[in-house]
Write a protein that holds these residues in place. Structure first.
Motif, PDB file in Angstrom:
ATOM      1  N   MET A  20       3.890  20.064 -70.290  1.00  0.00           N
ATOM      2  CA  MET A  20       3.822  21.009 -71.879  1.00  0.00           C
ATOM      3  C   MET A  20       5.416  21.564 -71.861  1.00  0.00           C
ATOM      4  N   ARG A  21       6.432  22.004 -72.296  1.00  0.00           N
ATOM      5  CA  ARG A  21       7.518  22.170 -72.727  1.00  0.00           C
ATOM      6  C   ARG A  21       7.343  24.001 -73.469  1.00  0.00           C
ATOM      7  N   ARG A  22       8.227  24.766 -72.637  1.00  0.00           N
ATOM      8  CA  ARG A  22       7.970  26.509 -72.684  1.00  0.00           C
ATOM      9  C   ARG A  22       9.163  26.788 -72.710  1.00  0.00           C
ATOM     10  N   ARG A  23       9.526  27.650 -73.205  1.00  0.00           N
ATOM     11  CA  ARG A  23      11.251  28.379 -73.034  1.00  0.00           C
ATOM     12  C   ARG A  23      10.723  29.623 -73.006  1.00  0.00           C
ATOM     13  N   HIS A  24      11.693  30.215 -71.679  1.00  0.00           N
ATOM     14  CA  HIS A  24      11.386  31.931 -71.754  1.00  0.00           C
ATOM     15  C   HIS A  24      12.972  32.737 -71.820  1.00  0.00           C
ATOM     16  N   HIS A  25      12.821  33.539 -71.961  1.00  0.00           N
ATOM     17  CA  HIS A  25      14.257  34.253 -72.745  1.00  0.00           C
ATOM     18  C   HIS A  25      14.447  35.213 -71.611  1.00  0.00           C
ATOM     19  N   PHE A  26      15.726  35.836 -71.194  1.00  0.00           N
ATOM     20  CA  PHE A  26      15.954  36.124 -70.441  1.00  0.00           C
ATOM     21  C   PHE A  26      16.761  37.497 -71.058  1.00  0.00           C
ATOM     22  N   HIS A  27      17.292  38.390 -70.742  1.00  0.00           N
ATOM     23  CA  HIS A  27      18.627  39.143 -71.600  1.00  0.00           C
ATOM     24  C   HIS A  27      19.206  40.296 -71.016  1.00  0.00           C
ATOM     25  N   ILE A  28      20.800  40.610 -70.888  1.00  0.00           N
ATOM     26  CA  ILE A  28      21.139  41.803 -69.931  1.00  0.00           C
ATOM     27  C   ILE A  28      21.669  42.426 -71.150  1.00  0.00           C
ATOM     28  N   ASP A  29      22.548  43.465 -70.795  1.00  0.00           N
ATOM     29  CA  ASP A  29      23.486  44.602 -71.719  1.00  0.00           C
ATOM     30  C   ASP A  29      25.077  44.833 -70.123  1.00  0.00           C
ATOM     31  N   TYR A  30      25.627  44.239 -70.394  1.00  0.00           N
ATOM     32  CA  TYR A  30      26.639  44.534 -68.987  1.00  0.00           C
ATOM     33  C   TYR A  30      27.793  44.233 -69.728  1.00  0.00           C
ATOM     34  N   ARG A  31      28.318  45.650 -69.373  1.00  0.00           N
ATOM     35  CA  ARG A  31      29.803  45.868 -69.421  1.00  0.00           C
ATOM     36  C   ARG A  31      30.509  45.712 -71.256  1.00  0.00           C
ATOM     37  N   GLY A  32      29.481  46.165 -71.691  1.00  0.00           N
ATOM     38  CA  GLY A  32      29.738  46.477 -72.928  1.00  0.00           C
ATOM     39  C   GLY A  32      29.587  44.859 -73.837  1.00  0.00           C
ATOM     40  N   HIS A  33      28.529  43.676 -72.599  1.00  0.00           N
ATOM     41  CA  HIS A  33      28.575  42.228 -73.447  1.00  0.00           C
ATOM     42  C   HIS A  33      26.921  41.859 -73.489  1.00  0.00           C
ATOM     43  N   SER A  34      26.902  41.065 -74.799  1.00  0.00           N
ATOM     44  CA  SER A  34      25.098  40.556 -74.608  1.00  0.00           C
ATOM     45  C   SER A  34      25.014  39.662 -73.657  1.00  0.00           C
ATOM     46  N   VAL A  35      24.322  39.466 -72.667  1.00  0.00           N
ATOM     47  CA  VAL A  35      24.605  38.316 -71.559  1.00  0.00           C
ATOM     48  C   VAL A  35      23.047  37.757 -71.913  1.00  0.00           C
ATOM     49  N   SER A  36      22.600  36.711 -72.156  1.00  0.00           N
ATOM     50  CA  SER A  36      21.256  35.909 -72.524  1.00  0.00           C
ATOM     51  C   SER A  36      21.135  34.530 -71.708  1.00  0.00           C
ATOM     52  N   ALA A  37      19.438  33.852 -71.731  1.00  0.00           N
ATOM     53  CA  ALA A  37      19.891  33.028 -70.178  1.00  0.00           C
ATOM     54  C   ALA A  37      18.364  32.670 -71.604  1.00  0.00           C
ATOM     55  N   THR A  38      17.814  30.896 -71.792  1.00  0.00           N
ATOM     56  CA  THR A  38      16.927  30.295 -72.418  1.00  0.00           C
ATOM     57  C   THR A  38      16.354  29.433 -71.146  1.00  0.00           C
ATOM     58  N   VAL A  39      15.578  29.636 -70.892  1.00  0.00           N
ATOM     59  CA  VAL A  39      14.926  28.866 -69.410  1.00  0.00           C
ATOM     60  C   VAL A  39      13.201  28.316 -70.453  1.00  0.00           C
ATOM     61  N   GLU A  40      14.304  26.653 -70.048  1.00  0.00           N
ATOM     62  CA  GLU A  40      12.976  25.635 -70.464  1.00  0.00           C
ATOM     63  C   GLU A  40      12.448  24.568 -69.653  1.00  0.00           C
ATOM     64  N   THR A  41      11.109  25.007 -69.995  1.00  0.00           N
ATOM     65  CA  THR A  41      10.789  24.657 -68.801  1.00  0.00           C
ATOM     66  C   THR A  41      10.060  22.784 -69.277  1.00  0.00           C
ATOM     67  N   GLY A  42       9.684  22.331 -68.213  1.00  0.00           N
ATOM     68  CA  GLY A  42       8.660  20.455 -68.621  1.00  0.00           C
ATOM     69  C   GLY A  42       9.591  19.811 -67.669  1.00  0.00           C
ATOM     70  N   MET A  43       9.456  18.462 -68.274  1.00  0.00           N
ATOM     71  CA  MET A  43       9.498  17.226 -67.960  1.00  0.00           C
ATOM     72  C   MET A  43      11.119  17.401 -67.351  1.00  0.00           C
ATOM     73  N   ARG A  44      12.350  18.151 -68.041  1.00  0.00           N
ATOM     74  CA  ARG A  44      13.865  18.578 -67.899  1.00  0.00           C
ATOM     75  C   ARG A  44      13.939  19.392 -67.830  1.00  0.00           C
ATOM     76  N   PRO A  45      13.995  19.984 -66.972  1.00  0.00           N
ATOM     77  CA  PRO A  45      13.732  21.856 -67.151  1.00  0.00           C
ATOM     78  C   PRO A  45      15.794  22.040 -67.140  1.00  0.00           C
ATOM     79  N   VAL A  46      15.514  22.784 -68.019  1.00  0.00           N
ATOM     80  CA  VAL A  46      16.939  23.109 -67.864  1.00  0.00           C
ATOM     81  C   VAL A  46      17.899  24.781 -68.487  1.00  0.00           C
ATOM     82  N   VAL A  47      18.882  25.388 -68.234  1.00  0.00           N
ATOM     83  CA  VAL A  47      18.928  26.748 -68.436  1.00  0.00           C
ATOM     84  C   VAL A  47      20.038  26.648 -69.492  1.00  0.00           C
ATOM     85  N   GLU A  48      19.977  27.465 -70.430  1.00  0.00           N
ATOM     86  CA  GLU A  48      20.803  27.800 -71.000  1.00  0.00           C
ATOM     87  C   GLU A  48      22.101  29.566 -71.785  1.00  0.00           C
ATOM     88  N   VAL A  49      22.721  29.436 -71.569  1.00  0.00           N
ATOM     89  CA  VAL A  49      23.481  30.347 -70.959  1.00  0.00           C
ATOM     90  C   VAL A  49      24.158  31.163 -72.037  1.00  0.00           C
TER      91      VAL A  49
END
Length: 93
Positions: free
Chosen positions: A1-30
């Motif tokens: 089963m696919r699930r999306r997990h979202h992470f975030h941080i504000d660093y040096r005035g910039h927004s950095v987000s990551a999405t980790v998608e689990t399941g058969m083919r796990p991927v991360v997008e930044v």
């Protein structure tokens, strides 16, 4: 089963987000300031490092280190010149 997990941080005035998608083919997008800057496939439960650049003057190299498991996924922001990594807080997707 696919699930999306979202992470975030504000660093040096910039927004950095990551999405980790689990399941058969796990991927991360930044995203930095809403623009996709990194993408990687995850192999098993091994951590994956996604190199990115923060749009500062001059650009600041950084890495998002994502782990899809075991258990709940986690993400860290590792910026060049910082002694310690920064934990990216989980957010509802």
């Amino acid at each position: 089963m696919r699930r999306r997990h979202h992470f975030h941080i504000d660093y040096r005035g910039h927004s950095v987000s990551a999405t980790v998608e689990t399941g058969m083919r796990p991927v991360v997008e930044v995203l930095v300031d809403g623009k996709e800057t990194g993408y990687a496939s995850i192999q098993g439960d091994r951590p994956v490092a996604v190199p990115i650049e923060l749009p500062t003057d001059p650009p600041t190299p950084a890495t998002v280190r994502a782990t899809s498991g075991p258990g709940v996924p986690r993400c860290l922001l590792i910026a060049e010149g910082d002694a310690d990594p920064h934990v990216m807080a989980p957010r509802l997707y």
